[in-house]
Design a protein around this motif. Structure first.
Motif, short mmCIF file in Angstrom:
data_model
loop_
_atom_site.label_atom_id
_atom_site.label_comp_id
_atom_site.label_asym_id
_atom_site.label_seq_id
_atom_site.Cartn_x
_atom_site.Cartn_y
_atom_site.Cartn_z
N HIS A 98 -2.74 -3.39 4.60
CA HIS A 98 -1.98 -2.50 5.49
C HIS A 98 -2.68 -2.38 6.85
O HIS A 98 -3.43 -1.46 7.09
CB HIS A 98 -1.72 -1.14 4.84
N ARG B 92 -8.20 0.04 13.39
CA ARG B 92 -7.63 -0.33 12.09
C ARG B 92 -6.78 -1.61 12.15
O ARG B 92 -6.32 -2.10 11.13
CB ARG B 92 -6.79 0.83 11.55
N HIS C 14 0.82 -1.23 0.00
CA HIS C 14 0.00 0.00 0.00
C HIS C 14 0.85 1.27 0.00
O HIS C 14 1.66 1.47 0.89
CB HIS C 14 -0.91 0.05 1.23
N HIS D 215 -9.37 -1.52 6.72
CA HIS D 215 -10.40 -0.46 6.86
C HIS D 215 -11.82 -1.02 7.04
O HIS D 215 -12.72 -0.29 7.46
CB HIS D 215 -10.44 0.52 5.67
N GLU E 228 -9.05 2.23 -2.97
CA GLU E 228 -9.29 2.18 -1.52
C GLU E 228 -10.60 2.88 -1.22
O GLU E 228 -10.67 4.10 -1.12
CB GLU E 228 -8.11 2.87 -0.79
N ASP F 139 1.96 2.13 3.71
CA ASP F 139 1.19 3.39 3.87
C ASP F 139 2.06 4.61 3.56
O ASP F 139 1.73 5.72 4.00
CB ASP F 139 0.58 3.50 5.28
ZN ZN Z 1 -5.54 3.05 4.22
#
Ligand code: ZN
Length: 355
Positions: free
Chosen positions: A232, A243, A8, A211, A138, A305
């Motif tokens: 991620h 998360r 990601h 997510h 995403e 990320d």
């Molecule tokens: Zn994200």
């Protein structure tokens, strides 16, 4: 040097944001941001999921992502859930982001290649100086209920899809950024969300559960015939963020021979969850070891990320990947472990998922 496949980054969003002042920000070495071509090659980056993510329009008042003002004296925080966005707005932004990626590939002179199948990715990995891009969305707001847009995006090269970001949409519910907070918030996938699982399976699009709220996660586990992947996310047992994934979720990932990508965001690594604080490489190693205890060495990777979150100053940017890898080596990870974590596991999962 280890070749790294990264699950990601948010580099497309950053590039589009700074495009007017620095149109060549990907090709010219930058001092800000996390990813450009030179620093990526220095860090051993060979392939990455390039996320297309849609922020709320400015008039919603939710596009300020400075978390610090929400942190309470005890370190806890809960960010308000951003309101839903429209199909038209989401498509406009997604098209802008993917158009940026297509233009980067066109002007790359062989330095960037969008990959659409595993053979192409594996062949690219043998070519030094070439970065492979995997197209990821995403938050599926750009996809209509009848999934026509899914077919179009698939033909364009989409190979990975997270159904939700923090916002709810017609497919399911995401989690708010909150600490301490479990992901067991809200309902599971809608009927459209369940159809989307089947459509992704049919096309061979990877379904990303990062997510997604917990009920949605279990719906994907029940319905999908592909490995379960969180591109991620980290370990909830160590950092109680909405998360991160709890040990039951990690067990389901192991059972499906899926993958968890270690998220480099300070926010999801610090034991106390505080956004403002710094983390040490030992926090990253601890999370990785917990993930491995739960899912095994074959089901972990990186999902940095980069360009989407605050990361440790010890790593700074993509050129710092070898610093983390050296640390892990000293912390007991073998060469075979590191080969799996940096790229082999991602290749296995993509081979099992893509058509
Ligand atoms: Zn994200």
């Amino acid at each position: 040097m280890y070749s790294v496949v990264d699950g990601h980054n948010d580099t497309l969003s950053r590039l589009v944001m700074i495009e007017e002042e620095t149109p060549d920000a990907f090709w010219e070495r930058q001092v800000s941001g996390h990813v450009d071509y030179e620093r990526a090659i220095e860090g051993g980056l060979a392939a990455a999921f390039f996320a297309a993510w849609v922020d709320n329009p400015q008039q919603d008042g939710f596009s300020d992502h400075s978390f610090d003002r929400y942190i309470q004296p005890d370190g806890s925080y809960t960010l308000p859930l951003p309101p839903p966005i429209t199909l038209a707005y989401a498509q406009k932004v997604i098209h802008q982001l993917f158009s940026k990626l297509f233009r980067l590939e066109a002007e790359s002179q062989g330095r960037l290649s969008i990959v659409r199948n595993i053979e192409q990715l594996e062949a690219n990995l043998k070519k030094p100086g070439l970065i492979s891009a995997i197209m990821h969305i995403e938050g599926a707001e750009a996809i209509d209920e009848d999934l026509h847009a899914l077919d179009v995006y698939y033909q364009a090269g989409l190979r990975s899809l997270g159904f939700v970001w923090s916002r709810s949409n017609i497919f399911g519910e995401g989690v708010p950024f909150a600490f301490p907070s479990s992901a067991d918030i809200g309902d599971g996938l809608t009927e459209a969300g369940k159809k989307l699982v089947k459509a992704c399976n049919r096309l061979g699009i990877l379904i990303d559960v990062s997510h997604l709220n917990e009920k949605g996660f279990w719906d994907v586990v029940a319905l999908s015939d592909a490995p379960i992947v969180a591109t991620h996310s980290n370990a909830y047992a160590l950092t109680a963020s909405s998360r991160n994934l709890n040990d039951q979720q990690l067990e389901a990932i192991k059972k499906s021979q899926g993958l968890v990508g270690l998220n480099f965001a300070v926010l999801f690594l610090h034991e106390a969850g505080q956004v403002a604080s710094e983390v040490d490489l030992s926090n990253m190693s601890k999370h990785l070891k917990h993930l491995i205890d739960q899912v095994g060495i074959d089901c972990v990777g990186f999902g940095t990320d980069f360009d989407g979150a605050r990361i440790s100053q010890k790593i700074k940017d993509v050129s710092g990947l070898p610093i983390l890898i050296d640390y892990l080596k000293e912390d007991g990870f073998s060469e075979s472990d590191l080969n799996k974590i940096t790229h082999e596991n991602w290749l296995r999962v993509l081979r099992a998922t893509w058509k």
